[in-house]
Enzyme design. Structure first.
Site, PDB file in Angstrom:
ATOM      1  N   CYS A   6      -0.847   4.391   2.163  1.00 50.01           N
ATOM      2  CA  CYS A   6      -1.015   4.361   3.626  1.00 50.01           C
ATOM      3  C   CYS A   6      -0.565   3.003   4.147  1.00 50.01           C
ATOM      4  O   CYS A   6       0.638   2.709   4.112  1.00 50.01           O
ATOM      5  CB  CYS A   6      -2.429   4.749   4.053  1.00 50.01           C
ATOM      6  SG  CYS A   6      -3.794   3.933   3.208  1.00 50.01           S
ATOM      7  N   SER A   7      -1.491   2.155   4.585  1.00 50.33           N
ATOM      8  CA  SER A   7      -1.056   0.889   5.174  1.00 50.33           C
ATOM      9  C   SER A   7      -2.129  -0.183   5.010  1.00 50.33           C
ATOM     10  O   SER A   7      -2.268  -1.051   5.859  1.00 50.33           O
ATOM     11  CB  SER A   7      -0.735   1.086   6.659  1.00 50.33           C
ATOM     12  OG  SER A   7      -1.852   1.658   7.311  1.00 50.33           O
ATOM     13  N   CYS A   8      -2.908  -0.115   3.921  1.00 47.77           N
ATOM     14  CA  CYS A   8      -3.993  -1.077   3.703  1.00 47.77           C
ATOM     15  C   CYS A   8      -3.430  -2.498   3.664  1.00 47.77           C
ATOM     16  O   CYS A   8      -2.432  -2.759   2.992  1.00 47.77           O
ATOM     17  CB  CYS A   8      -4.713  -0.769   2.396  1.00 47.77           C
ATOM     18  SG  CYS A   8      -5.442   0.873   2.376  1.00 47.77           S
ATOM     19  N   CYS A  55       0.890  -1.171   0.000  1.00 44.90           N
ATOM     20  CA  CYS A  55       0.000   0.000   0.000  1.00 44.90           C
ATOM     21  C   CYS A  55       0.919   1.210   0.000  1.00 44.90           C
ATOM     22  O   CYS A  55       1.499   1.544   1.028  1.00 44.90           O
ATOM     23  CB  CYS A  55      -0.915   0.012   1.223  1.00 44.90           C
ATOM     24  SG  CYS A  55      -1.923   1.508   1.324  1.00 44.90           S
TER      25      CYS A  55
END
Lengths: 198, 218
Positions: free
Chosen positions: A107-109, A104
């Site tokens: 962000c941090s999906c 990702c």
């Protein structure tokens, strides 16, 4: 000096988080008992063991593998897990000719429902910046070298779709039970930064 | 927005450090729970959460740990939403009369049931999908100062529709909190050489999820 600075930052954050929790509790926005349950759920109930079970089943049962690759959310919902799976999970299959890796960049999906909370490296700037541009270099950081002819697909999780990599089943595991297979499946192999060892 | 969060393709961050931990301190666990609880109670939606982090000054973003970013974002959005005041944050106690959260307080018995549904973003489509699998498309050259999920490295490039995922909540609209404006969502595959130039690895493809407004004909 470095240790002192580090300590100061921790103390500052402890105080700031405590202050925020106090305000939110006093205003009735959160129930402290709920807070304990939330983190406990993610640290004890959800984790890579769920994804590993799914992978082992897909290796052992061709019909389940077809269902998983067709609609991972639906296939996993049918397993009767005691945790929920979101609507938009997609399983991508590694083969000797094709390697998939998940990132990702924005962000941090991450597929929390099947892998639990992401490790720090997944959320780090080196991983997020380089994986789309130099996936073989990132794989080398994990000690993974693929043949130069292997095709690589990098999946950037830019929407609410989440990805689970179905790793290649190692040779010589034909006689293992699904539990024994699941025990070999690592978190990294389901993100695409690792392979399942023979 | 063209923010520091949009890291795909940036150089000089170095090797990946194999830190396997999710948390490094008890306060990080607490931030995680607090933010999940108030999000479930309607303090913000997922796109407002992301845009809150994107709006942190670049130097703050780069020098803060992952969960410190979460905390700074929460202070920002709770102040903007009128739920918490700067005076309260300074005092460490409630001062004003609470403004109700849209979905009320999440009680303990609801915690597990309601915070762990990681997504139901599909919505009825108002028109058929414009593109189909196999179509060649070009991503638009957009530079919104607001929230968008089309990364910079994938703007203005030619790719191929790999999958028509469905009609989903549109992040660029959802960030307002007022309108989901659902749009068709596709998986779009790019050759690494089309993104990164002729020296890039010819065996690599990069797939993004792109909403229909991000795409035009090639």
């Amino acid at each position: 000096m470095h240790d002192h600075d580090h300590h100061s930052e921790l103390s500052e954050m402890q105080l700031r988080v405590k202050a925020l929790e106090t305000i939110l509790t006093e205003k009735g926005y959160v129930d402290p008992a709920a807070l304990d349950l939330i983190v406990e759920h993610y640290e004890t109930k959800v984790g890579p063991h769920i994804g590993a079970r799914v992978v082992a089943k897909a290796w052992a049962e061709p019909a389940f593998k077809r269902a998983l690759l067709a609609d991972a959310s639906k296939a996993i919902a049918g397993l009767g897990l005691d945790t929920k799976v979101g609507d938009h999970l997609i399983a991508v299959e590694n083969t000797p000719q094709l390697h998939n890796i998940i990132v990702c960049t924005l962000c941090s999906c991450y597929p929390w429902d099947v892998l639990g909370l992401p490790p720090t490296w997944y959320k780090s700037a080196p991983y997020r910046s380089r994986t789309v541009k130099d996936p073989r270099g990132v794989l080398a950081d994990f000690g993974v070298t693929l043949p130069a002819t292997t095709q690589i697909r990098v999946w950037d999780s830019t929407a609410e779709t989440r990805y689970l990599v179905l790793p290649v089943r190692p040779a010589g595991t034909e006689r293992l039970s699904q539990d024994e297979l699941a025990a070999r499946v690592t978190r990294d192999s389901m993100v695409g930064t690792g392979l399942v060892a023979a | 927005m063209n923010g520091i969060h949009d890291m795909g393709g940036m150089d000089a961050f170095g090797k990946v450090v194999p830190d396997q931990r999710a948390f490094h301190a008890e306060w990080e666990r607490r931030v995680f729970s607090l933010l999940n609880a108030v999000e479930a109670a309607g303090a913000w939606n997922i796109d407002q959460f992301r845009f809150g982090i994107e709006r942190l000054p670049p130097e703050v973003y780069l020098t803060s740990s992952y969960f410190k970013r979460w905390h700074l974002m929460a202070e920002l959005l709770l102040r903007e939403g009128g739920y918490v005041s700067a005076a309260e944050l300074a005092a460490g106690h409630a001062i004003g009369t609470p403004k109700p959260l849209p979905c009320g307080t999440m009680q303990a018995y609801q915690a597990v049931a309601e915070t762990f549904i990681s997504g139901a973003f599909g919505r009825p489509a108002r028109h058929p999908a414009v593109f189909k699998v196999g179509d060649t498309v070009r991503t638009r050259n957009i530079h919104s100062a607001s929230h968008t999920r089309l990364p910079r490295y994938a703007r203005g490039h030619t790719g191929r529709i790999d999958n028509v995922i469905g009609c989903h909540v549109f992040p660029d609209a959802n960030v307002t909190g007022a309108d989901e404006n659902p749009q068709w969502l596709y998986a779009v595959a790019f050759n690494a050489r089309d993104l990164w130039g002729d020296d890039a690895d010819s065996t690599v493809k990069v797939v993004i999820n792109a909403f229909e407004p991000y795409l035009g004909p090639a």
